[in-house]
Design a protein around this motif. Structure first.
Motif, short mmCIF file in Angstrom:
data_model
loop_
_atom_site.label_atom_id
_atom_site.label_comp_id
_atom_site.label_asym_id
_atom_site.label_seq_id
_atom_site.Cartn_x
_atom_site.Cartn_y
_atom_site.Cartn_z
N MET A 1 -72.74 -25.78 29.78
CA MET A 1 -72.61 -27.21 29.71
C MET A 1 -72.50 -27.63 28.25
SD MET A 1 -75.98 -29.58 30.37
CE MET A 1 -76.97 -28.20 29.92
N LYS A 2 -71.47 -28.37 27.92
CA LYS A 2 -71.25 -28.88 26.57
C LYS A 2 -71.87 -30.27 26.46
CE LYS A 2 -68.34 -25.67 25.01
NZ LYS A 2 -68.76 -24.75 23.97
N ILE A 3 -72.53 -30.53 25.35
CA ILE A 3 -73.13 -31.83 25.07
C ILE A 3 -72.55 -32.30 23.74
CG2 ILE A 3 -75.28 -33.09 24.63
CD1 ILE A 3 -76.72 -30.82 26.23
N THR A 4 -72.19 -33.59 23.67
CA THR A 4 -71.61 -34.14 22.45
C THR A 4 -72.41 -35.33 21.96
OG1 THR A 4 -69.39 -33.42 23.08
CG2 THR A 4 -69.52 -35.15 21.42
N VAL A 5 -72.66 -35.35 20.65
CA VAL A 5 -73.30 -36.49 19.98
C VAL A 5 -72.44 -36.85 18.78
CG1 VAL A 5 -75.63 -35.97 20.79
CG2 VAL A 5 -74.83 -34.98 18.64
N GLU A 6 -72.54 -38.11 18.33
CA GLU A 6 -71.71 -38.56 17.22
C GLU A 6 -72.41 -39.64 16.43
OE1 GLU A 6 -67.33 -39.15 17.58
OE2 GLU A 6 -67.84 -41.22 17.04
N THR A 7 -72.12 -39.68 15.15
CA THR A 7 -72.58 -40.76 14.30
C THR A 7 -71.48 -41.08 13.30
OG1 THR A 7 -74.49 -41.58 13.05
CG2 THR A 7 -73.65 -39.40 12.44
N ARG A 8 -71.65 -42.17 12.59
CA ARG A 8 -70.73 -42.54 11.51
C ARG A 8 -71.56 -42.77 10.26
NH1 ARG A 8 -65.51 -44.16 13.54
NH2 ARG A 8 -65.59 -43.91 15.79
N ALA A 9 -71.14 -42.12 9.20
CA ALA A 9 -71.81 -42.26 7.92
C ALA A 9 -70.89 -43.00 6.96
CB ALA A 9 -72.18 -40.89 7.36
N ARG A 10 -71.36 -44.12 6.44
CA ARG A 10 -70.57 -44.91 5.51
C ARG A 10 -70.74 -44.35 4.09
NH1 ARG A 10 -73.07 -48.63 8.89
NH2 ARG A 10 -74.60 -49.05 7.28
N ALA A 11 -69.93 -43.33 3.80
CA ALA A 11 -69.95 -42.66 2.50
C ALA A 11 -68.66 -41.84 2.39
CB ALA A 11 -71.17 -41.76 2.38
N PRO A 12 -68.30 -41.46 1.18
CA PRO A 12 -67.11 -40.61 1.01
C PRO A 12 -67.31 -39.24 1.68
CG PRO A 12 -67.81 -41.55 -1.10
CD PRO A 12 -68.89 -41.85 -0.10
N ILE A 13 -66.23 -38.66 2.14
CA ILE A 13 -66.29 -37.38 2.85
C ILE A 13 -66.98 -36.31 2.01
CG2 ILE A 13 -63.96 -36.71 2.15
CD1 ILE A 13 -65.79 -35.72 5.42
N GLU A 14 -66.77 -36.31 0.71
CA GLU A 14 -67.39 -35.30 -0.15
C GLU A 14 -68.91 -35.38 -0.08
OE1 GLU A 14 -63.33 -36.22 -1.46
OE2 GLU A 14 -65.08 -37.53 -1.21
N ARG A 15 -69.44 -36.60 -0.07
CA ARG A 15 -70.90 -36.77 0.01
C ARG A 15 -71.42 -36.40 1.40
NH1 ARG A 15 -75.33 -35.44 -0.89
NH2 ARG A 15 -77.02 -36.80 -0.33
N VAL A 16 -70.69 -36.80 2.43
CA VAL A 16 -71.09 -36.47 3.80
C VAL A 16 -71.14 -34.96 3.98
CG1 VAL A 16 -70.42 -36.65 6.23
CG2 VAL A 16 -70.22 -38.65 4.73
N TRP A 17 -70.11 -34.27 3.53
CA TRP A 17 -70.05 -32.80 3.64
C TRP A 17 -71.21 -32.16 2.87
CZ3 TRP A 17 -67.37 -29.37 6.49
CH2 TRP A 17 -67.37 -28.03 6.08
N GLN A 18 -71.42 -32.62 1.64
CA GLN A 18 -72.49 -32.05 0.82
C GLN A 18 -73.85 -32.22 1.50
OE1 GLN A 18 -72.98 -33.83 -3.05
NE2 GLN A 18 -74.80 -32.65 -3.50
N ALA A 19 -74.12 -33.41 2.01
CA ALA A 19 -75.40 -33.67 2.65
C ALA A 19 -75.60 -32.83 3.90
CB ALA A 19 -75.54 -35.15 2.99
N TYR A 20 -74.51 -32.53 4.60
CA TYR A 20 -74.62 -31.75 5.84
C TYR A 20 -74.78 -30.26 5.56
CZ TYR A 20 -74.18 -31.12 10.85
OH TYR A 20 -74.46 -30.84 12.17
N THR A 21 -74.38 -29.80 4.39
CA THR A 21 -74.30 -28.36 4.15
C THR A 21 -75.18 -27.84 3.02
OG1 THR A 21 -72.39 -28.64 2.68
CG2 THR A 21 -71.93 -28.26 5.02
N THR A 22 -75.89 -28.69 2.30
CA THR A 22 -76.72 -28.27 1.17
C THR A 22 -78.18 -28.19 1.59
OG1 THR A 22 -75.16 -29.36 -0.32
CG2 THR A 22 -77.35 -28.85 -1.20
N PRO A 23 -78.83 -27.04 1.36
CA PRO A 23 -80.22 -26.88 1.81
C PRO A 23 -81.16 -28.01 1.39
CG PRO A 23 -79.36 -24.77 1.12
CD PRO A 23 -78.31 -25.80 0.75
N GLU A 24 -81.07 -28.44 0.13
CA GLU A 24 -81.97 -29.49 -0.34
C GLU A 24 -81.77 -30.79 0.44
OE1 GLU A 24 -81.45 -26.31 -3.12
OE2 GLU A 24 -79.91 -27.65 -2.34
N ASP A 25 -80.52 -31.10 0.77
CA ASP A 25 -80.24 -32.30 1.56
C ASP A 25 -80.71 -32.11 3.00
OD1 ASP A 25 -78.94 -34.08 -0.32
OD2 ASP A 25 -77.26 -32.70 -0.30
#
Length: 136
Positions: A1-25
């Motif tokens: 069973m697949k489950i999907t969730v979504e959000t929108r972050a009001r920030a540049p893609i570079e910041r969104v990516w960094q926050a999602y992938t950096t351990p400290e974030d």
């Protein structure tokens, strides 16, 4: 069973990516509620690389490692991974008006209801968006 969730972050893609992938974030936003936190995050963000996040109840009553292997990484667009228990997840980063849509689709597990899983993953994703937007 697949489950999907979504959000929108009001920030540049570079910041969104960094926050999602950096351990400290990750350690700042990766919790479904105020009584949980992530005490350790390790990320080797490449295809075949591993990740591990130590998630703990703040009262010390329970803890677990959320871990797996990155299967596909397309910077600023896509992360696919396999969890340690064999389930799969896909994280998509898409332009949206004034924001970046972050969509996570994952294989559900048998020990919790679909609603519980959707609620927990959505709460974490909402925490993520609040964190990113607060970093301006």
């Amino acid at each position: 069973m697949k489950i999907t969730v979504e959000t929108r972050a009001r920030a540049p893609i570079e910041r969104v990516w960094q926050a999602y992938t950096t351990p400290e974030d990750i350690m700042q936003w990766n919790a479904a509620s105020e009584d949980w936190h992530t005490t350790r995050a390790q990320v080797d963000l490449r295809e075949g690389g591993a990740f591990s996040f130590r998630m703990e109840a703040k009262d010390g009553s329970v803890a677990f490692d959320f871990a797996g292997t990155y299967m596909k990484v397309v910077p600023h667009r896509l992360i696919e991974y396999s969890m340690a228990d064999g389930r799969a997840a896909r994280v998509e980063f898409s332009p949206a008006p004034g924001a970046v849509a972050v969509t996570v689709t994952f294989d559900g597990e048998a020990s919790h209801s679909t609603e519980q899983q959707r609620y927990g993953w959505q709460a974490i994703l909402d925490n993520f968006a609040r964190y990113v937007e607060g970093q301006r």
